[in-house]
Design a protein around this motif. Structure first.
Motif, PDB file in Angstrom:
ATOM      1  N   GLN A  19      27.658  34.461  40.011  1.00  0.00           N
ATOM      2  CA  GLN A  19      28.615  33.994  39.346  1.00  0.00           C
ATOM      3  C   GLN A  19      28.894  34.441  37.612  1.00  0.00           C
ATOM      4  N   ASP A  20      27.637  34.038  37.218  1.00  0.00           N
ATOM      5  CA  ASP A  20      27.802  34.126  35.617  1.00  0.00           C
ATOM      6  C   ASP A  20      26.946  35.311  35.228  1.00  0.00           C
ATOM      7  N   VAL A  21      25.758  35.639  35.691  1.00  0.00           N
ATOM      8  CA  VAL A  21      25.140  36.672  35.039  1.00  0.00           C
ATOM      9  C   VAL A  21      25.411  38.141  35.746  1.00  0.00           C
ATOM     10  N   SER A  22      25.119  38.215  36.816  1.00  0.00           N
ATOM     11  CA  SER A  22      25.096  39.705  37.473  1.00  0.00           C
ATOM     12  C   SER A  22      24.622  40.845  36.482  1.00  0.00           C
ATOM     13  N   ASN A  23      23.525  40.421  36.068  1.00  0.00           N
ATOM     14  CA  ASN A  23      23.066  41.705  34.977  1.00  0.00           C
ATOM     15  C   ASN A  23      23.774  41.820  33.818  1.00  0.00           C
ATOM     16  N   GLY A  24      24.385  40.594  33.373  1.00  0.00           N
ATOM     17  CA  GLY A  24      25.052  40.526  32.349  1.00  0.00           C
ATOM     18  C   GLY A  24      26.491  40.717  32.231  1.00  0.00           C
ATOM     19  N   PHE A  25      27.313  40.722  33.381  1.00  0.00           N
ATOM     20  CA  PHE A  25      28.616  41.205  33.411  1.00  0.00           C
ATOM     21  C   PHE A  25      29.085  39.938  34.214  1.00  0.00           C
ATOM     22  N   LYS A  26      30.314  39.310  33.548  1.00  0.00           N
ATOM     23  CA  LYS A  26      30.756  37.958  33.914  1.00  0.00           C
ATOM     24  C   LYS A  26      32.156  38.366  34.731  1.00  0.00           C
ATOM     25  N   GLU A  27      32.294  37.992  35.913  1.00  0.00           N
ATOM     26  CA  GLU A  27      33.347  38.138  36.850  1.00  0.00           C
ATOM     27  C   GLU A  27      33.815  37.016  37.436  1.00  0.00           C
ATOM     28  N   PRO A  28      34.824  36.065  36.852  1.00  0.00           N
ATOM     29  CA  PRO A  28      35.261  34.865  37.597  1.00  0.00           C
ATOM     30  C   PRO A  28      35.651  35.104  39.188  1.00  0.00           C
ATOM     31  N   GLU A  29      35.186  34.141  39.911  1.00  0.00           N
ATOM     32  CA  GLU A  29      35.336  34.516  41.527  1.00  0.00           C
ATOM     33  C   GLU A  29      37.001  34.214  41.772  1.00  0.00           C
ATOM     34  N   ASP A  30      37.550  33.562  41.201  1.00  0.00           N
ATOM     35  CA  ASP A  30      39.024  33.066  41.485  1.00  0.00           C
ATOM     36  C   ASP A  30      40.163  34.200  40.669  1.00  0.00           C
ATOM     37  N   VAL A  31      39.627  35.411  40.362  1.00  0.00           N
ATOM     38  CA  VAL A  31      40.847  36.422  39.902  1.00  0.00           C
ATOM     39  C   VAL A  31      41.274  36.945  41.152  1.00  0.00           C
ATOM     40  N   VAL A  32      42.337  36.845  41.110  1.00  0.00           N
ATOM     41  CA  VAL A  32      43.137  37.659  42.389  1.00  0.00           C
ATOM     42  C   VAL A  32      43.179  39.367  42.108  1.00  0.00           C
ATOM     43  N   LYS A  33      42.418  39.886  43.100  1.00  0.00           N
ATOM     44  CA  LYS A  33      42.328  41.392  42.807  1.00  0.00           C
ATOM     45  C   LYS A  33      43.727  41.999  43.124  1.00  0.00           C
ATOM     46  N   SER A  34      44.150  42.606  42.247  1.00  0.00           N
ATOM     47  CA  SER A  34      45.628  43.590  42.327  1.00  0.00           C
ATOM     48  C   SER A  34      44.978  45.164  42.948  1.00  0.00           C
ATOM     49  N   ALA A  35      46.291  45.639  43.191  1.00  0.00           N
ATOM     50  CA  ALA A  35      46.202  46.911  43.759  1.00  0.00           C
ATOM     51  C   ALA A  35      45.548  47.952  42.703  1.00  0.00           C
ATOM     52  N   ASP A  36      45.386  47.524  41.510  1.00  0.00           N
ATOM     53  CA  ASP A  36      45.022  48.674  40.652  1.00  0.00           C
ATOM     54  C   ASP A  36      43.599  47.985  39.931  1.00  0.00           C
ATOM     55  N   TYR A  37      42.922  47.271  40.987  1.00  0.00           N
ATOM     56  CA  TYR A  37      41.641  46.705  40.592  1.00  0.00           C
ATOM     57  C   TYR A  37      40.568  47.721  40.903  1.00  0.00           C
ATOM     58  N   VAL A  38      39.570  47.961  40.001  1.00  0.00           N
ATOM     59  CA  VAL A  38      38.416  48.662  40.234  1.00  0.00           C
ATOM     60  C   VAL A  38      37.090  47.790  39.709  1.00  0.00           C
ATOM     61  N   SER A  39      36.255  48.015  40.531  1.00  0.00           N
ATOM     62  CA  SER A  39      34.700  47.429  40.125  1.00  0.00           C
ATOM     63  C   SER A  39      34.412  47.749  38.893  1.00  0.00           C
TER      64      SER A  39
END
Length: 410
Positions: A19-39
């Motif tokens: 959840q928090d580290v992921s090799n330094g990148f923080k990405e909240p789990e509750d973010v709703v991914k839009s059609a314009d979302y890219v990893s």
């Protein structure tokens, strides 16, 4: 047979890491991914290869938009102290077997392990005979130590360009990739901790098992001196015996003598060889290979066995009974006592009796670095070379608290 499971705390660390580290990148789990979302991770990798980045709706992202998405990656991939410590814990947690040992994160490359011995027969009196007292050990507490010297290791993982493209819209792409890296690291560290042969210079060594010396080889070679991975510092005299395990020759249990009855006799001899001060340690276990454990199982589940209760328990539940009151633990990478090392046939397999917490595994959090570069002409086509650099060592804190049996032990 002891069933080693990942602890609840380990699972919590895993969840927090993803959840928090992921090799330094923080990405909240509750973010709703839009059609314009890219990893962000995928976008960052594609940008390194000068590839165009499109959203799922087909929108081409400009350089400024990519820079905004990948902002957390632009400062390099050297982990902070907190991230490095958490990453190391995450790696340890990926292998329940590494949790058997004293696995820790340290902030230096030379780590001392202190030992202490309190002598016996210190009371003296010369009142009756009036003579001088000779050869008296006036030093009751003896301190000695063994240093761990953490050596460099490097894991390289190739991520094909097509894999990145396929995961462009996968919000878990980075965490899944880091999870794979952590599993690979944990597996290799366990393999090295168990079967490492020795440390040689980087200029001459091409063998994985030469990166470090594992605890099995340390115990086989220990002879009263410090047989650590990097030096030949010797401790002579009284304290020297505390750097030597109890060794039992398994010559009669190998080859044609590899039978269940002989194995039981060997383990009984090992138990009797354990010093009394360590014999009653409740954390002691029998560490052996799957092959040896199966042979032990045969000896306890033989249909001709006089113990019907023991036989029926094994056949119905599959639970192997403890030997002399201590659990049987199968280490997946340990060689059978009837086998030899795959790269050095002169190195025999072993069975070990003792407390695994006296085996120390350390990784340093200071120089933990990850790098990623694009190779358009990789062996598997265009790939991203993900490099993980760290430092580690393994050492046995109290060799005299172990009994090790192997063919030719002296």
């Amino acid at each position: 047979m002891k069933d080693v499971k990942i602890s609840y705390e380990a699972m919590q660390a895993l969840a927090k890491f993803v959840q928090d580290v992921s090799n330094g990148f923080k990405e909240p789990e509750d973010v709703v991914k839009s059609a314009d979302y890219v990893s962000p991770f995928a976008a960052w990798l594609l940008a390194k290869a000068d590839q165009s980045v499109f959203t799922k709706s087909g929108k081409l992202l400009s350089k400024s938009e990519i820079d905004e998405i990948t902002l957390d990656f632009t400062m390099g991939r050297t982990l902070t102290e907190e991230e490095a410590v958490q990453t190391i814990r995450f790696i340890y947690d990926k292998s329940p077997y590494l949790q058997m040992f004293t696995s820790r994160s340290v902030d230096k490359l030379v780590v001392p392990i202190k030992g202490r011995v309190i002598t016996k027969e210190n009371l003296i009196s010369n009142e009756k005979n009036g003579d001088a007292v000779a050869n008296v050990n006036r030093r009751i507490v003896h301190n000695f130590g063994i240093n761990m010297l953490l050596e460099h290791f490097n894991l390289q993982k190739d991520i094909p360009l097509q894999t990145v493209i396929d995961n462009m819209y996968n919000p878990n792409f980075e965490s899944e990739t880091m999870n794979d890296v952590a599993i690979a690291l944990a597996n290799d560290i366990l393999l090295l901790v168990t079967n490492g042969l020795e440390y040689t210079s980087y200029a001459s060594s091409e063998n994985f098992y030469d990166l470090n010396r594992g605890f099995v080889r340390i115990l086989q070679l220990a002879d009263g001196s410090n047989t650590n991975t990097y030096g030949n510092l010797k401790i002579h005299g009284f304290a020297g015996k505390h750097l030597t395990p109890q060794k039992v020759d398994a010559h009669g249990v190998t080859g044609d003598g590899y039978t269940a009855a002989n194995l039981i006799a060997l383990m009984r001899k090992m138990y009797k060889s354990m010093p009394m001060e360590y014999r009653n340690n409740p954390n002691n276990v029998w560490m052996m290979s799957r092959v040896d454990a199966d042979l032990y199982l045969d000896s306890r589940s033989d249909m001709a066995s006089p113990s019907n209760t023991t036989r029926e328990t094994i056949l119905t539940t599959g639970v192997v009974p403890r030997f002399m009151g201590y659990n049987i633990v199968v280490l997946p990478d340990l060689y059978s006592i009837n086998e030899t090392h795959k790269y050095q046939p002169s190195v025999p397999g072993a069975i070990i009796f003792g407390d695994p917490k006296n085996i120390e595994v350390a990784m340093s959090s200071k120089p933990l670095v990850t790098t990623t570069k694009f190779d358009s002409r990789g062996d598997a086509g265009p790939v991203y070379e993900y490099d993980f650099h760290g430092y580690m060592d393994v050492q046995v804190a109290r060799p005299d608290s172990f009994v090790i049996a192997f063919d030719g032990a002296k």
